[in-house]
Design an enzyme around this catalytic site. Structure first.
Site, PDB file in Angstrom:
ATOM      1  N   SER A  48      -7.710   3.329 -47.531  1.00 14.58           N
ATOM      2  CA  SER A  48      -8.143   3.823 -48.843  1.00 14.58           C
ATOM      3  C   SER A  48      -7.324   3.138 -49.924  1.00 14.58           C
ATOM      4  O   SER A  48      -6.129   2.866 -49.728  1.00 14.58           O
ATOM      5  CB  SER A  48      -7.941   5.333 -48.948  1.00 14.58           C
ATOM      6  OG  SER A  48      -8.236   5.797 -50.252  1.00 14.58           O
TER       7      SER A  48
ATOM      8  N   TYR B  83      -2.759  12.796 -48.511  1.00 15.19           N
ATOM      9  CA  TYR B  83      -3.826  11.864 -48.137  1.00 15.19           C
ATOM     10  C   TYR B  83      -3.373  10.424 -48.361  1.00 15.19           C
ATOM     11  O   TYR B  83      -3.546   9.561 -47.494  1.00 15.19           O
ATOM     12  CB  TYR B  83      -5.086  12.155 -48.955  1.00 15.19           C
ATOM     13  CG  TYR B  83      -6.241  11.231 -48.635  1.00 15.19           C
ATOM     14  CD1 TYR B  83      -6.975  11.387 -47.467  1.00 15.19           C
ATOM     15  CD2 TYR B  83      -6.595  10.204 -49.504  1.00 15.19           C
ATOM     16  CE1 TYR B  83      -8.029  10.546 -47.162  1.00 15.19           C
ATOM     17  CE2 TYR B  83      -7.649   9.348 -49.208  1.00 15.19           C
ATOM     18  CZ  TYR B  83      -8.360   9.527 -48.037  1.00 15.19           C
ATOM     19  OH  TYR B  83      -9.399   8.683 -47.727  1.00 15.19           O
TER      20      TYR B  83
END
Length: 267
Positions: free
Chosen positions: A129, A142
């Site tokens: 990501s 995250y």
């Protein structure tokens, strides 16, 4: 012969888009789901796999190799989101996300490496990501899982290069998927000192996903990586500002970059 591709988390979102696109290009594609029996009329084959359960990982990979005789490409896509102030997010939930996004991805890689080494060929693509390149407020855990996977990929890439195995990262930005529905949200507690700002950031995150890019961009990017005989270490897929944010972090003083993020998130 057609290349055989295994995509973890292939039942929806980015994984489904990638699998559908690769199938249209003539690849033999297997996706994974924890409960494939519940998914009807899927555009490619699904096998049962839970990245937190090594037995299911080994069984799924054995099934693919038994059916096809080889495994050319692993797209490590399975993952989950988590939001919340670090102070208020349950540690068990943090561990659960690391088990999925980080340790789960590693277990799948460990399971495919012996086959790829025996073949003297193979490609592992870890879907990370753009959030993994920076600590984002209320998404710090995250970011940490994806950043950790980026670094492990760098190391593994060097370790297995002499075996003819290639490893790379593809980091997406915000895409219009159902990731928000499967994300763990730390509740917005009435008595929380973060209540107002955390709620506004939750709304902002959801709007980013809702207005995100078409996942077909990830499918096209991964298709290009598979067809590249010498893939790069890192790829970023997203809109210009999301990718440019990584460049800014490299060139700006830390406090200046921090101020930009704080302004963006209205902190």
């Amino acid at each position: 012969m057609s290349k055989v591709v295994l995509i973890t988390g292939g039942s929806s979102g980015i994984g489904k888009s990638v699998g559908e696109f690769l199938t249209s290009k003539g690849f033999i594609v297997y996706g994974t789901s924890r409960n494939p029996q519940n998914i009807k009329n899927h555009p490619f084959k699904l096998v049962a796999l839970d990245v937190r359960n090594v037995e299911t990982i080994e069984a799924a990979i054995s099934e693919v190799i038994k059916n096809e005789g080889k495994l050319d490409v692993l797209v490590n896509n399975a993952g989950m989101g988590i939001t919340g102030p670090v102070e208020e997010t349950p540690t068990d939930e943090m561990r659960n996300v690391f088990e999925t996004n980080f340790f789960g991805a590693i277990e799948v890689m460990k399971a495919v490496l012996p086959t790829m080494r025996a073949q003297k060929s193979g490609l592992i693509i870890n879907v990370t990501s753009i959030a993994g390149y920076m600590g984002l407020p209320f998404r710090g855990i995250y970011s940490a899982t994806k950043g950790a996977l980026e670094l492990v990929t760098e190391a593994l890439r060097m370790e297995v290069k002499n075996f003819g195995i290639k490893v790379t990262n593809v980091a997406p930005g915000d895409f219009a998927t159902n990731i928000a529905s499967g994300r763990y949200h730390t509740p917005v507690f009435e008595t929380s000192p973060y209540k107002k700002i955390y709620q506004s950031n939750l709304d902002l995150m959801d709007s980013h996903v809702d207005s995100g890019s078409d996942p077909i961009q990830m499918a096209e990017a991964i298709y290009k990586v598979i067809n590249n005989s010498n893939p790069k270490v890192h790829y970023k897929v997203g809109d210009f500002m999301q990718k440019f944010s990584i460049v800014l972090k490299r060139i700006l003083p830390d406090k200046v970059y921090e101020k930009l993020l704080m302004n963006h998130y209205k902190l």
